[in-house]
Write a protein that holds these residues in place. Structure first.
Motif, PDB file in Angstrom:
ATOM      1  N   GLY A 177     -14.352  29.952  15.817  1.00 39.80           N
ATOM      2  CA  GLY A 177     -15.575  29.171  15.621  1.00 39.80           C
ATOM      3  C   GLY A 177     -16.571  29.277  16.769  1.00 39.80           C
ATOM      4  N   MET A 178     -16.321  30.174  17.697  1.00 41.53           N
ATOM      5  CA  MET A 178     -17.159  30.277  18.897  1.00 41.53           C
ATOM      6  C   MET A 178     -18.409  31.128  18.671  1.00 41.53           C
ATOM      7  SD  MET A 178     -15.607  28.615  21.337  1.00 41.53           S
ATOM      8  CE  MET A 178     -16.402  29.280  22.775  1.00 41.53           C
ATOM      9  N   SER A 179     -19.467  30.770  19.401  1.00 44.55           N
ATOM     10  CA  SER A 179     -20.678  31.594  19.556  1.00 44.55           C
ATOM     11  C   SER A 179     -21.364  31.968  18.258  1.00 44.55           C
ATOM     12  CB  SER A 179     -20.360  32.851  20.366  1.00 44.55           C
ATOM     13  OG  SER A 179     -19.903  32.493  21.646  1.00 44.55           O
ATOM     14  N   ASN A 180     -21.530  31.004  17.357  1.00 45.94           N
ATOM     15  CA  ASN A 180     -22.336  31.211  16.169  1.00 45.94           C
ATOM     16  C   ASN A 180     -23.800  31.017  16.562  1.00 45.94           C
ATOM     17  OD1 ASN A 180     -22.961  31.568  13.411  1.00 45.94           O
ATOM     18  ND2 ASN A 180     -21.155  30.397  12.794  1.00 45.94           N
ATOM     19  N   MET A 181     -24.725  31.250  15.656  1.00 47.09           N
ATOM     20  CA  MET A 181     -26.156  31.151  15.962  1.00 47.09           C
ATOM     21  C   MET A 181     -26.835  30.303  14.894  1.00 47.09           C
ATOM     22  SD  MET A 181     -28.457  32.462  18.151  1.00 47.09           S
ATOM     23  CE  MET A 181     -27.491  33.814  18.766  1.00 47.09           C
ATOM     24  N   THR A 182     -27.586  29.285  15.324  1.00 49.00           N
ATOM     25  CA  THR A 182     -28.301  28.446  14.371  1.00 49.00           C
ATOM     26  C   THR A 182     -29.486  29.220  13.796  1.00 49.00           C
ATOM     27  OG1 THR A 182     -29.670  27.465  16.108  1.00 49.00           O
ATOM     28  CG2 THR A 182     -27.623  26.328  15.554  1.00 49.00           C
ATOM     29  N   LEU A 183     -29.800  28.948  12.525  1.00 47.98           N
ATOM     30  CA  LEU A 183     -30.888  29.652  11.857  1.00 47.98           C
ATOM     31  C   LEU A 183     -32.176  28.849  11.813  1.00 47.98           C
ATOM     32  CD1 LEU A 183     -28.942  31.207   8.840  1.00 47.98           C
ATOM     33  CD2 LEU A 183     -29.588  32.295  11.010  1.00 47.98           C
ATOM     34  N   GLY A 184     -32.086  27.548  11.884  1.00 47.02           N
ATOM     35  CA  GLY A 184     -33.279  26.724  11.730  1.00 47.02           C
ATOM     36  C   GLY A 184     -33.097  25.355  12.332  1.00 47.02           C
ATOM     37  N   ALA A 185     -33.714  24.364  11.681  1.00 44.57           N
ATOM     38  CA  ALA A 185     -33.767  23.007  12.216  1.00 44.57           C
ATOM     39  C   ALA A 185     -32.568  22.156  11.833  1.00 44.57           C
ATOM     40  CB  ALA A 185     -35.047  22.319  11.739  1.00 44.57           C
ATOM     41  N   ARG A 186     -31.645  22.718  11.028  1.00 45.59           N
ATOM     42  CA  ARG A 186     -30.515  21.898  10.589  1.00 45.59           C
ATOM     43  C   ARG A 186     -29.283  22.762  10.335  1.00 45.59           C
ATOM     44  NH1 ARG A 186     -30.329  17.088   6.220  1.00 45.59           N
ATOM     45  NH2 ARG A 186     -28.199  17.384   5.518  1.00 45.59           N
ATOM     46  N   VAL A 187     -28.163  22.228  10.772  1.00 44.33           N
ATOM     47  CA  VAL A 187     -26.857  22.801  10.468  1.00 44.33           C
ATOM     48  C   VAL A 187     -26.062  21.711   9.770  1.00 44.33           C
ATOM     49  CG1 VAL A 187     -24.684  23.591  11.488  1.00 44.33           C
ATOM     50  CG2 VAL A 187     -26.862  24.423  12.399  1.00 44.33           C
ATOM     51  N   ASP A 188     -25.357  22.069   8.711  1.00 38.74           N
ATOM     52  CA  ASP A 188     -24.530  21.114   7.979  1.00 38.74           C
ATOM     53  C   ASP A 188     -23.071  21.479   8.154  1.00 38.74           C
ATOM     54  OD1 ASP A 188     -26.425  19.313   6.592  1.00 38.74           O
ATOM     55  OD2 ASP A 188     -27.152  21.202   5.761  1.00 38.74           O
ATOM     56  N   LEU A 189     -22.278  20.486   8.575  1.00 44.76           N
ATOM     57  CA  LEU A 189     -20.850  20.658   8.796  1.00 44.76           C
ATOM     58  C   LEU A 189     -20.089  19.589   8.030  1.00 44.76           C
ATOM     59  CD1 LEU A 189     -18.289  21.707  10.347  1.00 44.76           C
ATOM     60  CD2 LEU A 189     -18.891  20.044  12.135  1.00 44.76           C
TER      61      LEU A 189
END
Length: 166
Positions: free
Chosen positions: A138-150
């Motif tokens: 789960g390390m070093s992912n990259m956000t794409l925009g203004a929101r991440v849903d988990l």
């Protein structure tokens, strides 16, 4: 601050004249942060933002991450910060809509095996994944925009975001 609590082994109690202080001995059973958290809870705090909680001494960082997880399980909102990095304890049974900026580095670390993990709004989304304790998956992912849903069905973990680092 309303109150500065600690043993002042890494700063001087004279650095901020006029500030209300609660001075404790260096030899004690609790971290300075635990003393401050206790006082904040006595005053009715429901949200805790622990500045300076990340970086520096690894033993303190790990202890504060685990303390934050314990407090979150009790229904408190707890965020750990260092300025350019923040961490949020997460546990199953709740959705986490996370406000982000594009191109922030996001890591999801399992503190207990996390099952049924769904992570959207990142370069490498997860759908029904299992993250084991001790895995760097789960390390070093990259956000794409203004929101991440988990969301996830079982377990507990820590979301760590490096702000402005690419």
């Amino acid at each position: 601050p309303d109150l500065w609590i600690g043993d002042f082994d890494s700063s001087s109690a004279t650095d901020f004249p006029g500030l209300k202080m609660e001075i404790h001995p260096r030899e004690k059973d609790l971290l300075d942060a635990e003393l401050a958290i206790g006082r904040a809870l006595e005053r009715g705090a429901k949200t805790l933002i622990l500045w300076g909680a990340l970086g520096g001494r690894f033993d303190h960082t790990l202890a504060l991450a685990l303390i934050a997880l314990k407090l979150s399980r009790r229904g408190l909102e707890v965020v750990l910060h260092s300025g350019d990095e923040s961490a949020l304890p997460v546990f199953f049974g709740r959705d986490y809509p996370l406000e982000t900026l594009p191109s922030e580095t996001l890591s999801l670390l399992a503190l207990e095996t996390m099952e049924g993990v769904t992570l959207n709004g990142v370069r490498w989304p997860l759908h029904g994944a299992t993250l084991e304790v001790g895995s760097g998956w789960g390390m070093s992912n990259m956000t794409l925009g203004a929101r991440v849903d988990l969301s996830f069905a079982r377990g507990a973990g820590l979301v760590v975001v490096q702000h402005g680092l690419v």
